[in-house]
Design a protein around this motif. Structure first.
Motif, PDB file in Angstrom:
ATOM      1  N   LYS A  63      -5.013  -5.743  -9.157  1.00  0.00           N
ATOM      2  CA  LYS A  63      -4.541  -6.440  -7.964  1.00  0.00           C
ATOM      3  C   LYS A  63      -3.952  -7.771  -8.417  1.00  0.00           C
ATOM      4  O   LYS A  63      -4.654  -8.616  -8.966  1.00  0.00           O
ATOM      5  N   THR A  64      -2.642  -7.938  -8.194  1.00  0.00           N
ATOM      6  CA  THR A  64      -1.963  -9.153  -8.637  1.00  0.00           C
ATOM      7  C   THR A  64      -1.611 -10.077  -7.475  1.00  0.00           C
ATOM      8  O   THR A  64      -1.119 -11.181  -7.689  1.00  0.00           O
ATOM      9  N   GLY A  65      -1.839  -9.626  -6.264  1.00  0.00           N
ATOM     10  CA  GLY A  65      -1.576 -10.396  -5.056  1.00  0.00           C
ATOM     11  C   GLY A  65      -2.171  -9.655  -3.879  1.00  0.00           C
ATOM     12  O   GLY A  65      -2.777  -8.591  -4.056  1.00  0.00           O
ATOM     13  N   GLU A  66      -2.007 -10.185  -2.694  1.00  0.00           N
ATOM     14  CA  GLU A  66      -2.579  -9.548  -1.507  1.00  0.00           C
ATOM     15  C   GLU A  66      -2.167  -8.079  -1.397  1.00  0.00           C
ATOM     16  O   GLU A  66      -2.987  -7.212  -1.127  1.00  0.00           O
ATOM     17  N   ASN A  67      -0.898  -7.793  -1.631  1.00  0.00           N
ATOM     18  CA  ASN A  67      -0.385  -6.426  -1.495  1.00  0.00           C
ATOM     19  C   ASN A  67       0.206  -5.869  -2.781  1.00  0.00           C
ATOM     20  O   ASN A  67       0.705  -4.750  -2.786  1.00  0.00           O
ATOM     21  N   THR A  68       0.212  -6.634  -3.848  1.00  0.00           N
ATOM     22  CA  THR A  68       0.871  -6.209  -5.083  1.00  0.00           C
ATOM     23  C   THR A  68      -0.145  -5.701  -6.109  1.00  0.00           C
ATOM     24  O   THR A  68      -1.262  -6.200  -6.191  1.00  0.00           O
ATOM     25  N   ARG A  69       0.306  -4.704  -6.860  1.00  0.00           N
ATOM     26  CA  ARG A  69      -0.539  -4.096  -7.886  1.00  0.00           C
ATOM     27  C   ARG A  69       0.289  -3.842  -9.137  1.00  0.00           C
ATOM     28  O   ARG A  69       1.473  -3.533  -9.057  1.00  0.00           O
ATOM     29  N   THR A  70      -0.375  -3.928 -10.283  1.00  0.00           N
ATOM     30  CA  THR A  70       0.182  -3.428 -11.528  1.00  0.00           C
ATOM     31  C   THR A  70      -0.578  -2.139 -11.833  1.00  0.00           C
ATOM     32  O   THR A  70      -1.816  -2.151 -11.895  1.00  0.00           O
ATOM     33  N   VAL A  71       0.149  -1.057 -11.996  1.00  0.00           N
ATOM     34  CA  VAL A  71      -0.440   0.248 -12.296  1.00  0.00           C
ATOM     35  C   VAL A  71      -0.051   0.584 -13.725  1.00  0.00           C
ATOM     36  O   VAL A  71       1.127   0.709 -14.037  1.00  0.00           O
ATOM     37  N   LYS A  72      -1.057   0.702 -14.578  1.00  0.00           N
ATOM     38  CA  LYS A  72      -0.818   0.938 -16.011  1.00  0.00           C
ATOM     39  C   LYS A  72      -1.289   2.330 -16.396  1.00  0.00           C
ATOM     40  O   LYS A  72      -2.423   2.708 -16.127  1.00  0.00           O
ATOM     41  N   ILE A  73      -0.392   3.084 -17.038  1.00  0.00           N
ATOM     42  CA  ILE A  73      -0.764   4.369 -17.626  1.00  0.00           C
ATOM     43  C   ILE A  73      -1.038   4.099 -19.099  1.00  0.00           C
ATOM     44  O   ILE A  73      -0.165   3.631 -19.838  1.00  0.00           O
ATOM     45  N   LYS A 107       0.843  -1.194   0.000  1.00  0.00           N
ATOM     46  CA  LYS A 107       0.000   0.000   0.000  1.00  0.00           C
ATOM     47  C   LYS A 107       0.882   1.251   0.000  1.00  0.00           C
ATOM     48  O   LYS A 107       0.605   2.215  -0.711  1.00  0.00           O
ATOM     49  N   ILE A 108       1.967   1.207   0.775  1.00  0.00           N
ATOM     50  CA  ILE A 108       2.890   2.350   0.850  1.00  0.00           C
ATOM     51  C   ILE A 108       3.484   2.661  -0.518  1.00  0.00           C
ATOM     52  O   ILE A 108       3.562   3.823  -0.920  1.00  0.00           O
ATOM     53  N   GLU A 109       3.872   1.641  -1.269  1.00  0.00           N
ATOM     54  CA  GLU A 109       4.433   1.863  -2.609  1.00  0.00           C
ATOM     55  C   GLU A 109       3.379   2.414  -3.563  1.00  0.00           C
ATOM     56  O   GLU A 109       3.693   3.242  -4.422  1.00  0.00           O
ATOM     57  N   THR A 110       2.128   1.975  -3.423  1.00  0.00           N
ATOM     58  CA  THR A 110       1.048   2.503  -4.271  1.00  0.00           C
ATOM     59  C   THR A 110       0.823   3.978  -3.974  1.00  0.00           C
ATOM     60  O   THR A 110       0.660   4.791  -4.892  1.00  0.00           O
ATOM     61  N   VAL A 111       0.847   4.342  -2.696  1.00  0.00           N
ATOM     62  CA  VAL A 111       0.708   5.753  -2.300  1.00  0.00           C
ATOM     63  C   VAL A 111       1.896   6.560  -2.837  1.00  0.00           C
ATOM     64  O   VAL A 111       1.725   7.659  -3.369  1.00  0.00           O
ATOM     65  N   LYS A 112       3.111   6.018  -2.722  1.00  0.00           N
ATOM     66  CA  LYS A 112       4.303   6.733  -3.206  1.00  0.00           C
ATOM     67  C   LYS A 112       4.240   6.979  -4.706  1.00  0.00           C
ATOM     68  O   LYS A 112       4.603   8.059  -5.186  1.00  0.00           O
ATOM     69  N   LEU A 113       3.778   5.981  -5.484  1.00  0.00           N
ATOM     70  CA  LEU A 113       3.643   6.176  -6.929  1.00  0.00           C
ATOM     71  C   LEU A 113       2.608   7.256  -7.207  1.00  0.00           C
ATOM     72  O   LEU A 113       2.824   8.138  -8.046  1.00  0.00           O
ATOM     73  N   GLY A 114       1.482   7.209  -6.499  1.00  0.00           N
ATOM     74  CA  GLY A 114       0.471   8.257  -6.652  1.00  0.00           C
ATOM     75  C   GLY A 114       1.024   9.626  -6.313  1.00  0.00           C
ATOM     76  O   GLY A 114       0.767  10.614  -7.011  1.00  0.00           O
ATOM     77  N   ASN A 115       1.828   9.700  -5.257  1.00  0.00           N
ATOM     78  CA  ASN A 115       2.446  10.960  -4.838  1.00  0.00           C
ATOM     79  C   ASN A 115       3.346  11.507  -5.946  1.00  0.00           C
ATOM     80  O   ASN A 115       3.292  12.698  -6.289  1.00  0.00           O
ATOM     81  N   LYS A 116       4.157  10.643  -6.509  1.00  0.00           N
ATOM     82  CA  LYS A 116       5.076  11.048  -7.583  1.00  0.00           C
ATOM     83  C   LYS A 116       4.297  11.575  -8.785  1.00  0.00           C
ATOM     84  O   LYS A 116       4.651  12.598  -9.381  1.00  0.00           O
ATOM     85  N   ILE A 117       3.216  10.891  -9.136  1.00  0.00           N
ATOM     86  CA  ILE A 117       2.379  11.331 -10.263  1.00  0.00           C
ATOM     87  C   ILE A 117       1.653  12.626  -9.902  1.00  0.00           C
ATOM     88  O   ILE A 117       1.601  13.565 -10.705  1.00  0.00           O
TER      89      ILE A 117
END
Length: 152
Positions: free
Chosen positions: A127-137, A8-18
């Protein structure tokens, strides 16, 4: 144009960067199943826009407004039956106010936005796993510009 996040932290960080790269008037369409992380990602976008408020899903209000360096208008279109209802929600008023619009479940209005001349960034979360995500632009003109800025 894909990114992998492992928490979740990495998903938030990617969102922050974008979010830090977004400009007034940008429109983002977010897609993903329930629990894919759309709201978590939007929390990161808000941080990148200088918003300190807690961002939650606007499911029952359709749109939430947050003030930061650039305002964020967070839409949830899940319950819309017709794309034209977006205009009933004051879509054009929010554009005129100069913020960033984020639309969860935005594929409903994607064709209408294109036909009405609005450019947008489309992002899907898988959602690719419990905590993993693929984020596609997606490969839209605005998406290409964002990806180039992220790649620098």
């Amino acid at each position: 144009m894909e990114f992998q996040t492992n928490s979740k932290i990495e998903t938030v960080k990617l969102g922050n960067k974008i979010g830090a790269l977004l400009k007034s008037g940008d429109i983002l369409i977010l897609e993903g199943d329930l629990g894919a992380g759309k709201t978590t990602f939007t929390q990161g976008l808000a941080k990148g826009l200088g918003i300190d408020d807690y961002v939650k899903s606007p499911t029952f209000t359709y749109v939430m407004e947050y003030r930061g360096i650039i305002p964020l208008y967070h839409f949830d279109l899940y319950r819309l039956r017709d794309p034209e209802e977006l205009y009933d929600l004051g879509f054009e008023d929010f554009i005129d106010q100069g913020g960033v619009l984020v639309m969860e479940w935005g594929s409903l209005v994607e064709d209408m936005l294109s036909n009405d001349g609005y450019e947008y960034i489309k992002i899907s979360l898988l959602k690719t796993g419990e905590n993993t995500r693929t984020v596609k632009i997606w490969d839209t003109p605005k998406g290409q510009s964002l990806y180039k800025e992220l790649s620098r």
